[in-house]
Motif scaffolding. Structure first.
Motif, short mmCIF file in Angstrom:
data_model
loop_
_atom_site.label_atom_id
_atom_site.label_comp_id
_atom_site.label_asym_id
_atom_site.label_seq_id
_atom_site.Cartn_x
_atom_site.Cartn_y
_atom_site.Cartn_z
N ARG A 74 0.83 -1.21 0.00
CA ARG A 74 0.00 0.00 0.00
C ARG A 74 0.87 1.26 0.00
N ILE A 75 1.95 1.25 0.80
CA ILE A 75 2.86 2.40 0.85
C ILE A 75 3.54 2.58 -0.50
N ALA A 76 4.02 1.48 -1.08
CA ALA A 76 4.71 1.56 -2.37
C ALA A 76 3.77 2.06 -3.47
N LEU A 77 2.55 1.55 -3.48
CA LEU A 77 1.60 1.96 -4.51
C LEU A 77 1.23 3.43 -4.35
N THR A 100 -5.98 13.08 3.19
CA THR A 100 -6.20 12.23 4.36
C THR A 100 -5.51 12.81 5.58
N LEU A 101 -6.29 13.06 6.63
CA LEU A 101 -5.77 13.55 7.89
C LEU A 101 -6.05 12.52 8.98
N LEU A 102 -5.03 12.20 9.75
CA LEU A 102 -5.17 11.31 10.90
C LEU A 102 -5.41 12.17 12.13
N VAL A 103 -6.57 12.01 12.76
CA VAL A 103 -7.00 12.95 13.79
C VAL A 103 -7.72 12.23 14.93
N SER A 104 -7.85 12.93 16.05
CA SER A 104 -8.73 12.48 17.14
C SER A 104 -10.09 13.12 16.97
N ASP A 105 -11.09 12.62 17.68
CA ASP A 105 -12.41 13.24 17.58
C ASP A 105 -12.40 14.63 18.20
N TYR A 106 -11.47 14.90 19.11
CA TYR A 106 -11.30 16.25 19.65
C TYR A 106 -10.94 17.23 18.54
N VAL A 107 -9.98 16.88 17.70
CA VAL A 107 -9.57 17.75 16.60
C VAL A 107 -10.72 17.95 15.62
N VAL A 108 -11.47 16.88 15.35
CA VAL A 108 -12.62 16.99 14.45
C VAL A 108 -13.63 17.99 15.02
N ALA A 109 -13.86 17.92 16.33
CA ALA A 109 -14.82 18.83 16.96
C ALA A 109 -14.35 20.28 16.88
N ILE A 110 -13.05 20.51 16.98
CA ILE A 110 -12.52 21.87 16.99
C ILE A 110 -12.34 22.43 15.58
N LEU A 111 -11.80 21.62 14.67
CA LEU A 111 -11.42 22.12 13.35
C LEU A 111 -12.18 21.53 12.18
N ASP A 142 6.40 7.62 10.92
CA ASP A 142 7.26 7.88 9.77
C ASP A 142 6.87 7.02 8.58
N GLN A 143 6.32 5.83 8.81
CA GLN A 143 5.83 4.99 7.70
C GLN A 143 4.41 5.38 7.30
N VAL A 144 3.56 5.58 8.30
CA VAL A 144 2.15 5.88 8.03
C VAL A 144 2.01 7.17 7.23
N LEU A 145 2.87 8.15 7.49
CA LEU A 145 2.76 9.44 6.81
C LEU A 145 3.33 9.43 5.40
N LEU A 146 3.71 8.27 4.91
CA LEU A 146 4.02 8.13 3.50
C LEU A 146 2.75 7.92 2.69
N THR A 147 1.68 7.50 3.35
CA THR A 147 0.40 7.29 2.66
C THR A 147 -0.68 8.26 3.11
N ALA A 148 -0.61 8.74 4.35
CA ALA A 148 -1.54 9.76 4.82
C ALA A 148 -0.85 11.11 4.74
N ASP A 149 -1.64 12.17 4.58
CA ASP A 149 -1.05 13.49 4.38
C ASP A 149 -0.57 14.12 5.68
N TRP A 276 1.76 17.16 11.76
CA TRP A 276 3.01 16.49 11.42
C TRP A 276 2.88 15.89 10.03
N TRP A 277 4.00 15.87 9.30
CA TRP A 277 4.00 15.24 7.99
C TRP A 277 5.41 14.71 7.68
N HIS A 278 5.49 13.86 6.67
CA HIS A 278 6.78 13.29 6.29
C HIS A 278 7.60 14.34 5.54
#
Length: 312
Positions: A74-77, A100-111, A142-149, A276-278
């Motif tokens: 998935r990362i390579a693709l 794609t943003l990786l977030v908590s429900d707190y961040v979703v509520a605020i932003l 560091d790996q996850v942020l190669l596929t998520a923004d 945070w991002w790669h």
């Protein structure tokens, strides 16, 4: 290994097969016939000298190697897609990209709402995917942020990644509105004797304030473990429990939520929400646009709060 001799179409097939764990479903996803994808699977099995998919009853199971390959594929693709979709400039108005943003429900509520509105106005054909992050994702950021923004998370969990601080918040203790502590105030002794509702509780998972509390030698009596901030009030209201929540989140709760916010009786430190991002995407035009959008959304949602802790 001679990469020039490899057929990149096999990477697409490998990803579909490992995600779907079914030749039939993977073929439908790719718009191929089942015999065509079966032929690709045979080539992949020869290349890896592994079955990859093994039939057990009416379903297929991944072999141990296939389990390892699932995320790598998935990362390579995703990387290949980014390479061939790259453009010298980014036009939000015509883009059909999914962010794609990786977030908590707190961040979703605020932003969340402000971010979605801005993106809909400026890039109406794009899509925003807000995915809950997990301790496992954070550990492999560091790996996850190669596929998520982007990963939106306070300081103290990841390092060696590009980041930009968005806004400050503070931690408060919440108790039931009719709790004796609601009027008397909380003491350190209360923190050690009252039952707790905690979020992200584990060996490597904790909120910064809870981690600071334990570093001070305050060991909470954990009664309920929860991985959602928004459901904490319902677990505290009408009970003798206590929890830590963000002040901005508490301020958004209805007046009849059944809880009271009290000062934390120890130095919990500030909460600095950060994106945070790669570093590989530092100069990517699409990514730069998204980062700027998130910064503007934070400023709009929080009434133009000055950003005094920046680090790009």
């Amino acid at each position: 290994m001679n990469l020039a001799s490899l057929d990149l179409n096999l990477l697409v097939s490998l990803d579909a097969l490992l995600q779907q764990r079914s030749v039939t479903r993977a073929a439908a996803q790719m718009g191929l016939s089942q015999p065509a994808l079966s032929a690709s699977l045979a080539r992949l099995r020869r290349h890896f000298d592994d079955e990859l998919l093994t039939r057990q009853g009416n379903e297929y199971r991944l072999t141990p190697l296939a389990v390892q390959l699932k995320e790598l594929a998935r990362i390579a693709l995703s990387g290949v897609e980014r390479v061939f979709a790259a453009q010298p400039e980014f036009d939000p108005a015509s883009s059909t990209r999914e962010f794609t943003l990786l977030v908590s429900d707190y961040v979703v509520a605020i932003l969340g709402d402000t971010l979605a509105e801005l993106l809909a106005e400026e890039a109406p054909h794009t899509r925003l995917r807000l995915t809950p992050h997990s301790p496992a994702m954070v550990e492999r950021a560091d790996q996850v942020l190669l596929t998520a923004d982007l990963l939106l998370l306070p300081h103290g969990f990841v390092s060696d990644l590009s980041h930009h601080d968005l806004y400050r918040d503070e931690w408060v203790c919440v108790v039931a509105a009719d709790s004796p502590a609601a009027d008397a105030g909380l003491t350190v002794a209360d923190l050690e004797t009252l039952p707790w509702v905690v979020t992200y509780h584990g060996q490597t998972a904790s909120t910064p304030a809870a981690r600071q509390m334990r570093m001070l030698g305050i060991e909470p009596w954990v009664q309920v473990v929860n991985e959602s901030f928004l459901t904490v009030p319902a677990l505290v209201a009408g009970s003798g429990r206590i929890a830590l929540l963000q002040r901005r989140l508490v301020d958004q709760l209805p007046l009849n939520s059944g809880i009271r916010a009290l000062p934390v009786p120890f130095d919990a430190g500030p909460l600095i929400e950060t994106m945070w991002w790669h570093p590989v995407f530092d100069d990517d035009p699409e990514h730069s646009y998204l980062r700027d959008l998130v910064v503007r959304a934070a400023e709009l949602a929080l009434g133009g709060q000055p950003q005094d802790h920046r680090s790009d």
